[in-house]
Design a protein around this motif. Structure first.
Motif, short mmCIF file in Angstrom:
data_model
loop_
_atom_site.label_atom_id
_atom_site.label_comp_id
_atom_site.label_asym_id
_atom_site.label_seq_id
_atom_site.Cartn_x
_atom_site.Cartn_y
_atom_site.Cartn_z
N GLU A 203 -7.55 6.53 -3.15
CA GLU A 203 -7.11 5.27 -2.55
C GLU A 203 -6.85 4.21 -3.62
O GLU A 203 -5.88 3.45 -3.53
CB GLU A 203 -8.16 4.78 -1.57
CG GLU A 203 -7.76 3.50 -0.84
CD GLU A 203 -8.76 3.09 0.21
OE1 GLU A 203 -8.49 2.12 0.94
OE2 GLU A 203 -9.83 3.73 0.32
N PHE A 204 -7.70 4.15 -4.62
CA PHE A 204 -7.62 3.07 -5.60
C PHE A 204 -6.85 3.42 -6.86
O PHE A 204 -6.47 2.53 -7.62
CB PHE A 204 -9.03 2.62 -6.02
CG PHE A 204 -9.84 2.05 -4.90
CD1 PHE A 204 -9.28 1.20 -3.98
CD2 PHE A 204 -11.18 2.37 -4.77
CE1 PHE A 204 -10.02 0.66 -2.95
CE2 PHE A 204 -11.94 1.84 -3.75
CZ PHE A 204 -11.36 0.98 -2.83
N ALA B 218 -3.61 1.74 -8.57
CA ALA B 218 -3.62 0.47 -9.30
C ALA B 218 -3.28 0.67 -10.77
O ALA B 218 -2.68 -0.20 -11.40
CB ALA B 218 -4.98 -0.21 -9.17
N LEU C 205 0.94 2.67 -10.86
CA LEU C 205 2.17 2.15 -10.26
C LEU C 205 3.35 2.07 -11.23
O LEU C 205 4.47 2.48 -10.86
CB LEU C 205 1.91 0.77 -9.65
CG LEU C 205 1.11 0.74 -8.34
CD1 LEU C 205 0.98 -0.69 -7.84
CD2 LEU C 205 1.75 1.61 -7.28
N GLY D 160 4.22 -0.36 -5.02
CA GLY D 160 3.00 -0.94 -4.49
C GLY D 160 2.83 -0.72 -3.00
O GLY D 160 1.71 -0.77 -2.48
N THR E 247 0.20 1.78 -1.64
CA THR E 247 -1.15 1.32 -1.31
C THR E 247 -1.21 0.86 0.13
O THR E 247 -2.15 1.19 0.87
CB THR E 247 -1.57 0.18 -2.25
OG1 THR E 247 -1.59 0.66 -3.59
CG2 THR E 247 -2.95 -0.34 -1.89
N SER E 248 -0.19 0.11 0.55
CA SER E 248 -0.15 -0.34 1.94
C SER E 248 0.04 0.83 2.90
O SER E 248 -0.51 0.84 4.00
CB SER E 248 0.97 -1.37 2.13
OG SER E 248 0.70 -2.54 1.40
N THR F 255 -14.22 3.54 -8.41
CA THR F 255 -13.56 2.51 -9.21
C THR F 255 -14.10 2.47 -10.64
O THR F 255 -13.41 2.04 -11.55
CB THR F 255 -13.71 1.12 -8.55
OG1 THR F 255 -15.10 0.78 -8.45
CG2 THR F 255 -13.08 1.10 -7.17
N PHE G 237 -7.78 -6.37 -2.23
CA PHE G 237 -6.68 -5.45 -2.52
C PHE G 237 -5.42 -6.17 -2.99
O PHE G 237 -4.61 -5.57 -3.70
CB PHE G 237 -6.37 -4.59 -1.29
CG PHE G 237 -7.18 -3.35 -1.23
CD1 PHE G 237 -6.67 -2.14 -1.64
CD2 PHE G 237 -8.48 -3.38 -0.76
CE1 PHE G 237 -7.41 -0.98 -1.59
CE2 PHE G 237 -9.25 -2.23 -0.71
CZ PHE G 237 -8.71 -1.02 -1.12
N THR H 161 -4.61 -4.19 -6.50
CA THR H 161 -3.44 -3.33 -6.53
C THR H 161 -2.54 -3.62 -7.72
O THR H 161 -1.90 -2.72 -8.27
CB THR H 161 -2.63 -3.49 -5.22
OG1 THR H 161 -3.48 -3.15 -4.12
CG2 THR H 161 -1.41 -2.59 -5.20
N ALA I 241 -6.64 -4.04 3.62
CA ALA I 241 -6.05 -3.26 2.55
C ALA I 241 -4.55 -3.08 2.73
O ALA I 241 -3.81 -2.91 1.75
CB ALA I 241 -6.72 -1.90 2.45
N PRO J 151 -1.87 -6.23 -0.18
CA PRO J 151 -0.84 -5.89 -1.16
C PRO J 151 0.57 -6.28 -0.71
O PRO J 151 1.41 -6.63 -1.55
CB PRO J 151 -0.97 -4.37 -1.28
CG PRO J 151 -2.37 -4.08 -0.88
CD PRO J 151 -2.68 -5.06 0.20
#
Length: 391
Positions: A19-20, A23, A26, A41, A44-45, A140, A220, A224, A340, A344
């Motif tokens: 999920e992370f 970042a 991208l 980006g 992420t959404s 993370t 986020f 992001t 989340a 972004p």
């Protein structure tokens, strides 16, 4: 805390890494698939929207399924989606795989949060949630920066393959470690789905869900787009993106751990202290982004504050949704991922107008809205009712 909680945290680590990790990937994804960074980006959404839709939908469909089997199925679907994403040359297909993996993640997390609450005695939901969410924060710290470094050295597709492989040993842990009937689960009939959904009419539940969504949106919105902030505004080399992600993750681990010890009994303290500090911190980071030392320090602090306040609000969701035992985890997951998804998207619109620091100003504005919304109802988030502890 029971061992199965840590097995759930291990799965959340694998899923949180996915999920992370975007970042730090991208720019490479945008270049490889010939799209802008802002467009990249939206991946992420897409993940967040998949979790937002998937959490209540899958939880409703799976509410009478065996919990352990459901958790296993979601992990396998999640792994397969990443394998497809690793080989596709199409941004559209990659976008779809993010949605599919997010739905699987949502189903897993919704059931995992509900399972975690049942594995511990009443009044310790916050500590149980902190253990499960520690998988996200460790992601993370280690998984996301590691993925970013791996992507920098070998390409972003290798990172997707790494997540696929990471999921495989987790399945054995689910089969061997997750009990079919949690020790503290109630031996009563499951309420009708209509009764559980009707809990969403309760103003207290809606309020804490809204606040959780706003705080997560702020998190986020900036997280992001940390990569361009590090390389452009701060002028650091690409490898420093991994360092910044580690600092944010280390802060988030500290924040969620401390909040886990306070969110059951003193949630108001966490929110009253952490909320205003977040409001100051995001604009401060925007103003001081060129100062490399200030950037590194504030990223750690904002990670700690964001996860402390955010996890406390999500714990409140579980308490307020106690009348929906099979859907409470879905409501908590939905709250997380509304933010989340929205954060972004709003932040991306500021990149062309405000620049790399636009997402930071967006985060500050979202925290301001959250604090203004919470102020008239501060007793809702600050008060621990006795019947919550006795459940």
């Amino acid at each position: 805390m029971p061992l199965p909680l840590y097995l759930l945290a291990l799965v959340v680590f694998a899923m949180g890494t996915s999920e992370f990790m975007l970042a730090g990937l991208l720019p490479d994804i945008a270049s490889d698939l010939d799209v802008s960074v802002g467009t990249a980006g939206t991946l992420t959404s897409a993940f967040a929207v998949g979790m937002l839709v998937g959490a209540p939908l899958v939880a409703a469909l799976a509410r009478n399924w065996p919990g352990r089997s459901s958790l296993l199925a979601f992990v396998l679907v999640f792994s397969a989606a990443h394998a497809v994403g690793a080989v596709t040359p199409s941004f559209a297909v990659l976008f779809v795989t993010r949605v599919v993996s997010a739905v699987a993640n949502a189903g897993f997390l919704a059931i995992a949060l509900t399972t975690a609450a049942r594995l511990v005695p009443p009044g310790k939901k916050g500590r149980a949630l902190a253990v499960v969410l520690s998988g996200t924060t460790v992601a993370t710290i280690a998984g996301v920066p590691g993925g970013s470094l791996l992507g920098t050295m070998l390409g972003w597709r290798v990172t997707f393959w790494a997540v696929t492989v990471l999921c495989l040993p987790v399945t054995l842990g689910i089969l061997m470690g997750i009990p079919t009937h949690p020790e503290h689960s109630e031996e009563t009939d499951t309420p009708a789905l209509r009764s559980e959904v009707s809990q969403l009419r309760r103003p207290r539940l809606l309020l804490v869900m809204l606040l959780g969504a706003l705080v997560n949106a702020a998190t986020f919105a900036s997280f992001t787009f940390l990569a361009p902030l590090v390389t452009d505004s701060a002028g650091l080399a690409t490898l420093w993106v991994s360092v910044v992600l580690v600092l944010f993750g280390a802060g988030s681990f500290v924040g969620v751990t401390l909040a886990g010890r306070l969110s059951d009994q003193r949630p108001g303290l966490v929110i009253a202290v952490g909320g205003p500090l977040l409001l100051v911190g995001w604009p401060a980071l925007a103003l001081l982004a060129e100062n490399q030392i200030a950037l590194l320090a504030l990223v750690f602090v904002q990670g700690a504050l964001s996860f402390a306040v955010g996890s406390t609000l999500i714990t409140r969701v579980l308490y307020e949704a106690a009348g929906a035992p099979t859907m409470a985890g879905a409501y908590a997951t939905a709250s997380l991922n509304i933010g989340a998804a929205v954060g972004p998207l709003i932040a991306a619109t500021t990149l062309d107008t405000v620049g790399d620091r636009g997402p930071l100003w967006t985060s500050g504005l979202l925290i301001l809205v959250a604090l203004l919304a919470a102020l008239p109802f501060r007793k809702v988030t600050a008060t621990v009712r006795s019947r919550e502890v006795l459940r």
